[in-house]
Enzyme design. Sequence first.
Site, PDB file in Angstrom:
ATOM      1  N   THR A   1       0.846  -1.199   0.000  1.00  0.00           N
ATOM      2  CA  THR A   1       0.000   0.000   0.000  1.00  0.00           C
ATOM      3  C   THR A   1       0.881   1.249   0.000  1.00  0.00           C
ATOM      4  O   THR A   1       2.054   1.193   0.376  1.00  0.00           O
ATOM      5  CB  THR A   1      -0.831   0.090   1.305  1.00  0.00           C
ATOM      6  N   ASP A   2       0.291   2.339  -0.372  1.00  0.00           N
ATOM      7  CA  ASP A   2       0.921   3.611  -0.062  1.00  0.00           C
ATOM      8  C   ASP A   2       0.809   3.757   1.458  1.00  0.00           C
ATOM      9  O   ASP A   2       0.021   3.070   2.102  1.00  0.00           O
ATOM     10  CB  ASP A   2       0.211   4.763  -0.803  1.00  0.00           C
ATOM     11  N   TRP A   3       1.582   4.658   2.014  1.00  0.00           N
ATOM     12  CA  TRP A   3       1.702   4.724   3.482  1.00  0.00           C
ATOM     13  C   TRP A   3       0.396   5.215   4.119  1.00  0.00           C
ATOM     14  O   TRP A   3      -0.004   6.363   3.943  1.00  0.00           O
ATOM     15  CB  TRP A   3       2.887   5.613   3.842  1.00  0.00           C
ATOM     16  N   GLY A   4      -0.242   4.300   4.779  1.00  0.00           N
ATOM     17  CA  GLY A   4      -1.488   4.643   5.458  1.00  0.00           C
ATOM     18  C   GLY A   4      -2.704   4.466   4.589  1.00  0.00           C
ATOM     19  O   GLY A   4      -3.796   4.892   4.938  1.00  0.00           O
TER      20      GLY A   4
END
Length: 659
Positions: free
Chosen positions: A228-231
């Site tokens: 994932t992208d961060w968060g």
Amino acid sequence: MDVKTIIEKMTLEEKAAFCAGKDFWHLGGIEEFHIPETMVTDGPHGLRKQAREADHLGLNESVKAVCFPAGCALACSFDPELAREMGAELGKLAQAEDVSVVLGPAMNIKRSPLCGRNFEYYSEDPLLSARMAAGAVKGTQSQDVGTSPKHFLANNQEYYRMSSNSVVDEQTMREIYLASFEEMVKEAKPWTIMCSYNRVNGTYACENQEYLTDVLRDEWGFDGYVMTDWGALDDPVESLKAGLDLGMPGPMPDNAKRIVDAVKDGSLDEGVIDTAVERILNIVLKYVENHKKDAAYDFEAGHETARRIETESAVLLKNEDGILPLQEKENVLFIGEYAKKPRYQGGGSSHINPWKISSVWDEIGTMEHVSWTQGYTDSSRDHNGEAYLREAVELAKKADKAVIFCGLPEIYETEGVDRKKLDMPENQNTLIRAVSEVQPNTIVVLHNGSAVTMPWIDSVKAVLELYLGGEASGLAAADLLYGKANPSGRLAETFPLRLEDTPTYPYYGVEKDDIPYREGRLVGYRYYNTVRKPVLYPFGHGLSYTTFGYADLRLDKIEMTDGDELTVTVDVTNTGKTAGKEVVQLYVQNPSLHEVRPLRELRGFRKIFLEPGETKKVEFRLRKRAFAEWNPSMHDWFVPAGCYHIEICANAQEVLLEV
Ligand code: GLC
């Protein structure tokens, strides 16, 4: 120990925890099997490895790294080999810093020039974008370090990027946004892919089975892991089912518990986690087994590579009366802060702690006939703007030529924010007008991450677009301005005359929930050409200090079926006095049938070097996809029968030869 045996010995809790990072930048190790923690970190044009504890905004010092030209500049080289060289440099430093995956290349399509992260991205055209990204991926992975091409999918604005919903029709998605990743995935086989924050046609990218599994894996054959992208992770169970493998940043104890509970209550098959763990472990082991512990990085060589890449990427937009290159005996006034402190990178997660910044002044400041003046200030605290302007005008009167180093200040372009206008700061526009009024030989050197308007364009004689050219951009500027190097960049995005002319105006940056991609596949030059709208500078435009002639365009057939291959050749000659590189651009003009189709589309490009007088025969091979469009009722690529024009163009607007 083979992966399947390891997975058999791991507990459900260990497997669930392994599907998320251990901390901000690390994946957990598995001590029992001597698998160490491994690190992943940014970024697309240089390593951003935080020396101490991580903070997402990168406020903590990162280790020193060579800052290469950003994607906006590199793409203008039109040279995937250069992207591969830059990728290899990133991989070498990653080995030396024990980083297993570099989070890049950033390769979202430039749907609007207002996007705050356009400086990181390559192009408005999917073919150029995919080929540059494939080069970068091959380069880094040639060093046994992984990449994470990002952000999959349709993440084309920063405004509400965490929650907005990109609503894209199937034909547009295939021909533009998926196409930008497709050839890269098939050709370069990235170790990982990073999925984006936003929703895509109603479903979060992290939970989107259609794109993460049906397209990415089943159709394109992707065999790495998706992070994932961060968060960005919303529902860990749905994400695993859809084809996501790793949630970042770690740790995510609550998500791990939700996964364990889901297996226990039967709503999640344990095999799904086993698959995710296997995909991640395959990549972890690929890195660990090839890691070169004593790798050392040659920063000086890296800096030189950064210089060479920028020299081949900068775009000479205008050069009236051959005012460039400068002669050493001419009295030249350099104006502007960026001549001493170049703007060379953007803000956000790609921000690098550069090894050595070289300004144009470092290179030429000791020459006899050059001088410098401030000209303007970016700082709102510096109230001497008027005085700087007056002094610049006075000094410019006495010089033979004036070179203004200007562009967009860092605050104009950063991750997380989009621009609201295309204009440069008013004080810079005022300065350019004032200087060019008293000095007919005025040259502008631009430092910007995305297209800008140029209200003063008719009163200056030359414009050199450096974009954000990396830590050595000043050296490249010196080489190009004084003719030690011959500019060979071509625009990878259109420069519109004004914001109102762009295909996404007035909607872009206003909508924050559903974002309908109303313009469909008419993105960039596909729009301006099809609606016959004039632009400031077209996609593919760029000048040289020499000239090139084209002749003898030949096709090996003039009728074909969609199973055939067409061979196209054209002779290119350097008709000038200086050696130089040319970007040979092949477009296919589509038949104007009943539906609205882009007028012409880039279907091949080749960068070649030619000595004065030298001729080279350039060959392209076109197959079905060079003529096909995505047929939404057939859910497949289809070539409507008709008359297609093969065009060799100087840029997206100017046809040189056609058959
Ligand atoms: C950021 C960016 C992504 C980056 C990641 C880690 O939000 O969107 O490109 O790699 O987080 O910094």
